[in-house]
Structures are given as structure tokens and as C-alpha cells.
Design an enzyme around this catalytic site. Structure first.
Site, short mmCIF file in Angstrom:
data_model
loop_
_atom_site.label_atom_id
_atom_site.label_comp_id
_atom_site.label_asym_id
_atom_site.label_seq_id
_atom_site.Cartn_x
_atom_site.Cartn_y
_atom_site.Cartn_z
CB THR A 50 -19.78 22.87 41.60
OG1 THR A 50 -19.20 22.92 42.90
CG2 THR A 50 -18.69 22.57 40.58
CE1 TYR A 63 -16.77 25.17 42.38
CE2 TYR A 63 -14.84 23.77 42.11
CZ TYR A 63 -16.08 24.01 42.68
OH TYR A 63 -16.62 23.08 43.54
CB SER A 96 -24.35 23.63 48.40
OG SER A 96 -23.28 22.71 48.42
CD GLN A 97 -19.34 26.72 49.88
OE1 GLN A 97 -19.79 25.81 49.18
NE2 GLN A 97 -18.68 27.76 49.39
CB THR A 129 -22.30 18.17 45.06
OG1 THR A 129 -20.98 18.69 45.22
CG2 THR A 129 -22.68 18.15 43.59
CG ASP A 130 -19.64 20.81 49.21
OD1 ASP A 130 -19.25 19.79 48.62
OD2 ASP A 130 -18.96 21.85 49.31
CE LYS A 202 -19.25 16.16 47.14
NZ LYS A 202 -19.02 17.62 47.00
CD GLU A 321 -20.85 -0.82 71.71
OE1 GLU A 321 -19.78 -0.95 72.34
OE2 GLU A 321 -20.92 -0.33 70.56
#
Length: 364
Positions: A50, A63, A96-97, A129-130, A202, A321
């Protein structure tokens, strides 16, 4: 951000882009040295994201990522050349995805070469940022250096009103060029805040205050006038892991736990060749009986199983557990599923697959 700064940034950015289209922008970007003072040498590596995005006509806030080069981003920021001698290179131009093993390996190769050849005193990586926390944690586990490595991005594209990228990049440069940043491992800088790679996450889809470290808090703060670390630098204790000669890393899948879950997702991951599985479990890393039974069967077949949690904070504990000792599972402790996956990929690549050895690595 002051309105005059935003306006000046936008004007300079578009002038820089226009010049690049006609005559090209030379890289490296040269910085003027302060009179009588040798500035730190900082290498800026662009990956897209971004911070390098431009507005799209799809919607008012739409964008496209990775459209502006790292060199142009640096050149558009007033006063940044007073912080360091800078050079800028483009590693990739993606959102970044789409971050992947190939880009990670390229980053490591370039950073290692720059450090081995004594080219730099710091490195800044512009990144979406992802998946920034995953890239930061990956680099933390494979780079053995006290040279500051700083990842930076933004929540708004470069053409947005109130773009946060210019201030973030300026502050990342300030951190990367500072002697007091040495020996602190890989850092993430956004929104005037400095985070360590192990802890940062994030936490919000759109807020500029998205990055937090729920289990530890930030390691420092930075703005255009000051840099403040909260504690002295301490040696990073994590053992560095070797990379294979070439990508990809071994396949590790994340399985997300939910109500009414059966064994199908786990069984499908095994069929598709997963060498490891990270459970993003409910609560303390738990899941349905069907899913746990399928994970136990996978572990018996040699698939490395690590229990993490879909909850945003808290530690995953052993044998509470779920009978981890009996079933052959490891737990992620403080690591969220995406970071647990990164570490497990690296461990398997280094031949560390026995549950107790995997658990020791997560504890380090």
C-alpha cells in the site's frame, strides 16, 4: 500529518513519477552528507504494498498496490536525505497478500550481500501491511546480524488524502540509521511506534494504528524529532535457521478451527502434501474431537502438528485440554498461526521434525 506536508509530498511524488516516465530515475538515490558528519548508509529495498499504491477508479478508497518504486518514494520525502546516505532497489512490486518464498529468498540474498560486503549500516524494507509480520519474523529467524533491519509500510496509498507512508518511511529511515538500533533484531515501524518482529501483529483492517504487540508492547517510539527505545539492546537469543539453496520452503498449512468442524480439512491438507499443519484453534488452541483425531492420525504419518489459536492474544499451553505428549503435538506458545507457520516451515527445512525438538524451538 500537517496539510502542507501532505500537499508537498503529493506534488513532489507526481513530479518524480513524471520524471521517471520520461527520463528515468537513477538508483541508487544519493543523499547529501551533513557538513563534517558521515551519515549512516541505508539500503532501501522495495517490495510493493500500500505504501507504494496509487488510487484506482474502482471506488472512492480503492487503490492498486506496488505502483510506485522505492526510489520514487524516497525521493518524494522532504528532508529524508539529511538522515542517511541512501540507495534504493526494487525486489518486487506486489501487494503483500502475494508475498511468497521467492521474494523472501531474494530479500535474504540481497541483505546478506550488503552486510557481508560492508555496504550498509542499516536496511529499510518497504512492504505491504497484510503479511508484514510474517516477513519480519521470517527474516528474524534467518538473518544473523546486528545491523538494523526495519520493515515499514502504510495503511493508506501514496496518493491518498492523509497518506501515512511519508512519515512512516521517514521514521523507519531514522530508526535504521541510528546506532542505538543495532543489535535489536528485525523491527517494524509504523505510526510513530517501533515493534519487535516476534511480537508484532496487524490488528485492524484500516486504522493507521493497526500494528500492536499484544503480549509485550512496543519496543520504542519514533517521530521526526526523536527516537526512544524503552530498554537497552539485548542479544537476540533465537537460534538462526538455515535456508535451503532455493525456494520453496516445505509446505505447511493452517487449519482454522470453528463450530461443527469435522476431519475433512485436516485430511485434505495431508492429501495435498502438507509436511506440517498449524491449527488455528479455538480458545487455548483446541478443536473438535474429529479434527483433533485427524491431526493425531496426521502426526503418526510424520506430519508435524503445532497447535496455535485464532484468538488475538494469549499463550497456548501444553497438555491442558489436549494431551499433546500422547498425541505428538507441539504448541505455539505466544506465536499466532501465521508466525507459527513460518517457524515450522523453517524447522522442517532444517530437518527438525521430532515434536520435542519442535517444541524447544518454539520456546526459544
Amino acid at each position: 500529518m500537517p496539510r502542507s506536508f501532505q500537499s508537498n509530498y503529493s506534488v513532489r511524488l507526481f513530479l518524480g513519477l513524471a520524471a521517471a516516465l520520461t527520463i528515468g530515475l537513477a538508483s541508487p538515490v544519493s543523499a547529501q552528507q551533513a557538513s563534517g558528519t558521515a551519515l549512516a548508509r541505508v539500503l532501501v529495498l522495495g517490495t510493493g504494498g500500500t505504501i507504494a499504491g496509487q488510487a484506482s477508479a474502482r471506488a472512492g478508497n480503492a487503490y492498486d498496490s506496488g505502483k510506485v518504486s522505492a526510489a520514487n518514494l524516497v525521493a518524494a520525502i522532504p528532508g529524508i536525505d539529511k538522515l542517511a546516505q541512501m540507495s534504493a532497489e526494487q525486489i518486487s512490486s506486489i501487494g503483500s497478500q502475494d508475498m511468497n518464498d521467492n521474494v523472501w529468498f531474494d530479500l535474504v540474498k540481497r541483505i546478506r550481500a550488503a552486510i557481508d560486503d560492508k555496504e550498509v549500516d542499516g536496511v529499510v524494507i518497504t512492504h505491504g501491511t497484510d503479511t508484514m509480520e510474517e516477513t519480519a519474523f521470517f527474516l528474524q529467524n534467518v538473518l544473523d546480524t546486528d545491523v538494523p533491519i526495519v520493515l515499514v509500510g502504510s495503511m493508506r496509498p501514496s496518493t491518498a488524502i492523509g497518506a501515512d507512508g511519508p512519515a512512516n518511511l521517514y521514521e523507519a529511515m531514522r530508526v535504521a540509521s541510528a546506532p542505538e538500533s543495532r543489535g535489536r533484531g528485525v523491527l517494524v515501524v509504523l505510526n510513530d511506534t517501533i515493534h519487535a518482529a516476534r511480537w508484532v501483529q496487524k490488528t485492524n483492517t484500516t486504522s493507521v494504528e493497526t500494528f500492536r504487540s499484544p503480549e509485550a508492547g512496543p519496543v520504542g517510539y519514533v517521530d521526526t524529532g526523536s527516537l526512544r527505545f524503552l530498554q537497552p539492546a539485548a542479544p537476540v537469543k533465537a537460534a538462526r535457521l538455515k535456508l535451503p539453496d532455493a525456494p520453496p520452503l516445505p509446505r505447511v498449512d493452517i487449519i482454522y478451527s470453528h463450530a461443527n468442524m469435522d476431519a475433512a480439512e485436516v485430511e485434505d491438507a495431508v492429501r495435498r502434501g502438507a509436511k506440517g499443519i498449524v491449527l488455528a484453534g479455538v480458545g487455548d488452541g483446541n478443536s473438535s474431537k474429529g479434527a483433533i483425531d485427524a491431526l493425531a492420525a496426521a502426526a503418526k504419518q510424520g506430519v508435524v502438528v503445532v497447535r496455535s489459536t485464532r484468538v488475538g492474544s494469549g499463550f497456548v499451553n501444553r497438555n491442558v485440554e489436549v494431551e499433546d505428549d500422547k498425541l505428538g503435538f507441539a504448541v505455539s506458545l505466544d506465536l499466532n498461526p501465521q508466525k507459527a507457520r513460518v517457524l515450522l516451515e523453517l524447522l522442517i527445512a532444517n530437518g527438525i521434525t521430532e515434536p520435542s525438538a519442535v517444541q524447544q524451538a518454539f520456546a526459544r
